[in-house]
Design a protein around this motif. Structure first.
Motif, mmCIF file in Angstrom:
data_model
loop_
_atom_site.group_PDB
_atom_site.id
_atom_site.type_symbol
_atom_site.label_atom_id
_atom_site.label_comp_id
_atom_site.label_asym_id
_atom_site.label_seq_id
_atom_site.Cartn_x
_atom_site.Cartn_y
_atom_site.Cartn_z
ATOM 1 N N THR A 6 57.873 41.004 -20.726
ATOM 2 C CA THR A 6 59.035 41.388 -21.531
ATOM 3 C C THR A 6 58.573 42.068 -22.812
ATOM 4 O O THR A 6 57.682 41.585 -23.503
ATOM 5 C CB THR A 6 59.877 40.149 -21.897
ATOM 6 N N VAL A 7 59.186 43.201 -23.099
ATOM 7 C CA VAL A 7 58.907 43.925 -24.334
ATOM 8 C C VAL A 7 60.130 43.797 -25.225
ATOM 9 O O VAL A 7 61.242 44.160 -24.831
ATOM 10 C CB VAL A 7 58.607 45.410 -24.049
ATOM 11 N N LYS A 8 59.939 43.269 -26.414
ATOM 12 C CA LYS A 8 61.058 43.073 -27.330
ATOM 13 C C LYS A 8 61.161 44.242 -28.309
ATOM 14 O O LYS A 8 60.150 44.783 -28.756
ATOM 15 C CB LYS A 8 60.878 41.760 -28.094
ATOM 16 N N PRO A 9 62.397 44.630 -28.644
ATOM 17 C CA PRO A 9 62.570 45.774 -29.547
ATOM 18 C C PRO A 9 62.162 45.451 -30.974
ATOM 19 O O PRO A 9 62.273 44.304 -31.425
ATOM 20 C CB PRO A 9 64.077 46.050 -29.469
ATOM 21 N N GLN A 10 61.694 46.470 -31.675
ATOM 22 C CA GLN A 10 61.359 46.353 -33.086
ATOM 23 C C GLN A 10 62.487 47.001 -33.887
ATOM 24 O O GLN A 10 62.698 48.224 -33.813
ATOM 25 C CB GLN A 10 60.023 47.035 -33.379
ATOM 26 N N GLN A 24 57.576 50.080 -24.833
ATOM 27 C CA GLN A 24 57.913 49.648 -26.191
ATOM 28 C C GLN A 24 58.872 50.629 -26.856
ATOM 29 O O GLN A 24 59.843 50.223 -27.529
ATOM 30 C CB GLN A 24 56.648 49.507 -27.042
ATOM 31 N N ALA A 83 62.327 50.094 -25.499
ATOM 32 C CA ALA A 83 62.923 48.899 -26.098
ATOM 33 C C ALA A 83 63.424 49.195 -27.507
ATOM 34 O O ALA A 83 64.528 48.779 -27.895
ATOM 35 C CB ALA A 83 61.906 47.763 -26.119
ATOM 36 N N ASP A 84 62.637 49.940 -28.271
ATOM 37 C CA ASP A 84 63.011 50.253 -29.649
ATOM 38 C C ASP A 84 64.220 51.192 -29.703
ATOM 39 O O ASP A 84 65.124 51.001 -30.527
ATOM 40 C CB ASP A 84 61.835 50.893 -30.383
ATOM 41 N N PRO A 89 52.631 50.920 -21.335
ATOM 42 C CA PRO A 89 53.032 50.002 -22.417
ATOM 43 C C PRO A 89 53.665 50.686 -23.626
ATOM 44 O O PRO A 89 54.675 50.205 -24.153
ATOM 45 C CB PRO A 89 51.724 49.302 -22.778
ATOM 46 N N LEU A 90 53.093 51.801 -24.079
ATOM 47 C CA LEU A 90 53.671 52.501 -25.223
ATOM 48 C C LEU A 90 55.081 52.983 -24.909
ATOM 49 O O LEU A 90 55.986 52.882 -25.751
ATOM 50 C CB LEU A 90 52.781 53.689 -25.613
ATOM 51 N N ASN A 134 61.948 50.225 -36.054
ATOM 52 C CA ASN A 134 61.839 51.475 -35.299
ATOM 53 C C ASN A 134 63.201 51.911 -34.773
ATOM 54 O O ASN A 134 63.532 53.103 -34.769
ATOM 55 C CB ASN A 134 60.867 51.310 -34.136
#
Length: 513
Positions: free
Chosen positions: A470-474, A421, A424-425, A417-418, A477
């Motif tokens: 789905t992992v959305k970008p931040q 993410q 994605a970022d 997960p990390l 970051n």
């Protein structure tokens, strides 16, 4: 079809074999894995014992059959194989290996690669084969053997891949699927035949290579002794399958414009699928043939999860001597406590040289920007960010030729997960992942399912993949990463002279001692 029928997939990976079983609906009903070492006996050498790989594969397969498949009375319909690319194993006329197999990570042919890459012949070979001129390539490995290990070269009856060797042990046939062959630098991917210029450069004729067959072809039945020892019926179909990269792309459902897949296991890659090869003047991309006019294009990195495993072995806290998973989890938790960008600490992850995008076999690892405030957790996060910056650099390069709107990630490292993410970022794109990160096995299942008529085509099979997570970008970051990435990118090329100098010193010291 009988609900008690199943498909077995065998993945011959870089550091281990993974065997999985699927029912005909595509549901996993069991999996097991085993590992084997890689030997680095000299600078730039990376080898494996083919017999150890074969024995490990048999052991893992037999355990899965004995503990899961046979007790539940499943009827095995087919066994489909996948394997990592670019391996070379010379064998004699009796089928005996002439030494160890040379793996994709081997860089001993870097001088040959530099010479060929700077010539018009190298450009012609790249355009015909779709494989970048690099020491990873079996083309370069065989040329190196011809020039530097003449005794081994002249006694070779066949140059095999590790998968071809395993298939020969099981069936007695010397075969190679077109897909894995397209990663050798010896196959003309436009004509689907061995390329004359490449063969001539390597100093061999086509009869020194296995017979080319379709990814859907069966090389033959299991030998009687393996039917008996594994408890398998002679009707079980052996499907030669494809390469790990092509099957990871298929198994990730990446089959449309705007999609790309990121795979990070020990090594890594960013890939897209299209019906045309990518024409790149700088020769930075691979274009591998999956089936007929479907090409998997992209770039590979040598330095994926294996780099974080290296870091963990050196600096992780172990409960027990072999409890690396626990140590890695602890380090991931430490990394999560540090903000994006690691407060200015950058890491070049080139512990095994590098392929895309810099294609520099002499590249080395480096921490840059260390200051008095940096602590262990900063080094942990910077190590991960360095691995992912390298992946991002491949993705940026790929977007010069392909539109990428979304990413699918797979592989044991990318699916954490990390990590998902952070990807994605860094990319600033949504990332899709699933509950099962093993898209290589999923791709092998899909090939078998097409062969059985469950799906009518590769298109239909690929579209059966649904990835709900789905992992959305931040954006905050991403903005930080966009400030640090250009520094990472410049360092990767600015240090070329130093990379070459330190590689030369290492070689001189090895020869001296």
């Amino acid at each position: 079809m009988d609900n008690k029928e199943c498909i077995i997939t065998v993945e011959l990976g870089t550091n281990g074999v993974r065997v999985m079983a699927f029912n005909l609906r595509g549901e996993s009903i069991g999996s097991m894995k085993g590992s084997y070492p890689t030997f680095h006996t000299q600078p730039d050498y990376s080898e494996q014992d083919p017999e150890q790989i074969f024995i490990t594969m048999l052991y893992v397969l037999k355990n899965l059959l004995t503990e899961v498949i046979h007790p539940k009375h499943y009827n095995i319909v087919s066994i489909c194989f996948s394997a990592s690319m670019h391996s070379v194993l010379p064998i004699d006329q009796n089928g005996e290996p002439l030494g160890n197999a040379i793996t994709w990570a081997d860089n001993r042919g870097k001088r040959e690669a530099i010479e060929l890459n700077s010539s018009s012949l190298g450009k012609r070979i790249y355009n015909a084969t779709g494989t970048p001129i690099h020491p990873m390539s079996p083309l370069i490995k065989i040329a190196w053997l011809s020039r530097n290990d003449r005794g081994r070269f002249v006694n070779t009856y066949k140059f095999l891949s590790i998968k071809s060797y395993i298939i020969q042990q099981l069936t007695g046939e010397y075969v190679l699927d077109y897909s894995l062959a397209s990663a050798t630098g010896l196959l003309n991917i436009h004509k689907a035949s061995w390329e004359h210029d490449a063969l001539a450069y390597a100093g061999i004729k086509a009869d020194l290579l296995p017979e080319l067959i379709s990814v859907f072809a069966s090389p033959g039945k299991l030998r009687k002794e393996y039917q008996k020892s594994l408890g398998l019926h002679e009707s079980v179909k052996i499907l030669i399958g494809s390469s790990d990269g092509c099957l990871a792309t298929l198994g990730g459902g990446v089959w449309e414009e705007g999609k790309a897949t990121i795979t990070i296991e020990d090594s890594g890659a960013v890939r897209t699928v299209g019906k045309q090869v990518i024409q790149d003047e700088k020769q930075r991309f691979f274009n591998y043939l999956l089936w007929e006019n479907y090409y998997v294009s992209g770039g590979p990195t040598n330095n994926g999860g294996i780099v974080f495993e290296w870091f963990t072995k050196q600096f992780g806290d172990f409960k027990g001597p072999f409890d690396i998973d626990h140590a890695m989890e602890n380090l991931m938790r430490e990394a999560a406590t540090v903000s994006a960008g690691s407060e200015g600490l950058l890491f070049l992850p080139y512990l095994l040289g590098e392929r895309a995008p810099i294609w520099n076999a002499n590249a080395r690892g480096n921490y840059f920007g260390i200051n008095i405030k940096h602590e262990k957790q900063h080094f942990v996060r910077a190590t991960i960010e360095g691995i992912l910056y390298e992946v991002y650099s491949i993705g940026r390069m790929l977007q010069e030729h392909r539109r990428i709107d979304t990413l699918t990630v797979n592989g044991s490292f990318a699916s954490i997960p990390l990590i998902a993410q952070m990807l994605a970022d860094i990319f600033n794109k949504p990332v899709y992942t699933g509950s099962n990160p093993d898209s290589i096995a999923r791709g092998a299942y899909l090939l078998s399912a097409i062969d059985l008529g469950i799906y009518k085509s590769l298109d239909e099979a690929a579209r059966s993949i649904h990835l709900p997570i789905t992992v959305k970008p931040q954006s905050s970051n991403h903005n930080v990463y966009q400030k640090y990435f250009p520094i990472f990118e410049r360092l990767s090329t600015k240090l070329n002279e130093e990379f070459e100098a330190i590689a030369n010193v290492q070689q001189e010291e090895y020869i001296k001692h």
